[in-house]
Design an enzyme around this catalytic site. Structure first.
Site, PDB file in Angstrom:
ATOM      1  N   GLU A  95      -3.652   4.211   2.318  1.00 48.72           N
ATOM      2  CA  GLU A  95      -3.766   4.593   3.726  1.00 48.72           C
ATOM      3  C   GLU A  95      -3.815   6.121   3.808  1.00 48.72           C
ATOM      4  OE1 GLU A  95      -0.407   3.343   6.077  1.00 48.72           O
ATOM      5  OE2 GLU A  95      -1.254   4.096   7.944  1.00 48.72           O
ATOM      6  N   HIS A 154       0.839  -1.211   0.000  1.00 43.07           N
ATOM      7  CA  HIS A 154       0.000   0.000   0.000  1.00 43.07           C
ATOM      8  C   HIS A 154       0.863   1.246   0.000  1.00 43.07           C
ATOM      9  CE1 HIS A 154       0.641  -0.290   4.458  1.00 43.07           C
ATOM     10  NE2 HIS A 154       0.541   1.028   4.418  1.00 43.07           N
TER      11      HIS A 154
END
Lengths: 138, 138
Positions: free
Chosen positions: B134, B86
């Site tokens: 995120e 991520h």
């Protein structure tokens, strides 16, 4: 390992995401975040179209394959929704960096020139603990 | 889409890579590039250990699962060599950002607090064209 053998890194220039549809992905980033998104850039030799999401400290490169023999088409076959593909670090001299990489028995692949004329190569992901790392001249 | 609905982004803080062995991965980055690598940080609640490769403009977070029920263990089962997992963008106020994300019908997952006490959440990758993003408070 002697420090003279390590590769000097100026910065992380961009991360690259393979997307099934560049126009939809550009629209997603533009509508979701306060950011700029470049116009699409066609790269017929690599059989892909790209666009850059421009953040304050790095760029996010969106890449859409435009032919079945594109280098990123296989990635999309394995990950039909798209996903993170590689990241790019810059160095002052890619020639010196590639020599050091080879001395470490890391395979150098994809040597070439970026669309804005910067020398670049990739480090084979099987030799870098799983990540495809692009090295581009600063 | 009105600009007031977009999420302000301060910067890309880090990219995160799942690795099968944190010590080997830390050694790889330290010996390959001119960079610092932090000491390992144990996160028993998340069943992982992490370390940061510190570059001039961003960090690379290396994450090793420490239990079969770790959130990243499944990723490693699908990608035994590890790989990009991520990336993390920062915003001035995660509460406001999460509200805007939900208004866009993007699922908010993993709301919590980072090891250095910053509020964070993730955007569901099925709602972001393939990437796990995120969002962390600046």
């Amino acid at each position: 390992m002697n420090e003279t053998h390590t590769i000097p890194i100026c910065k992380l220039d961009h991360i690259s995401i393979v997307v099934p549809n560049l126009d939809l992905a550009s629209k997603f980033y533009l509508e979701t975040f306060e950011c700029e998104v470049s116009v699409p850039i066609d790269l017929p030799n690599q059989k892909m179209r790209i666009a850059y999401v421009i953040l304050s400290n790095v760029k996010i490169e969106l890449m859409e394959p435009t032919g079945p023999d594109s280098t990123i088409e296989k990635f999309l076959e394995r990950n039909p929704s798209g996903g993170l593909h590689h990241f790019c670090l810059t160095t002052p001299d890619t020639g010196t960096a590639a020599k050091k990489v080879r001395l470490k028995n890391i395979r150098v692949i994809g040597e070439g020139v970026s669309h804005d004329d910067k020398d670049l190569f990739f480090m084979h992901p099987k030799d870098t603990l799983g990540s495809l790392i692009e090295i581009e001249e600063e």
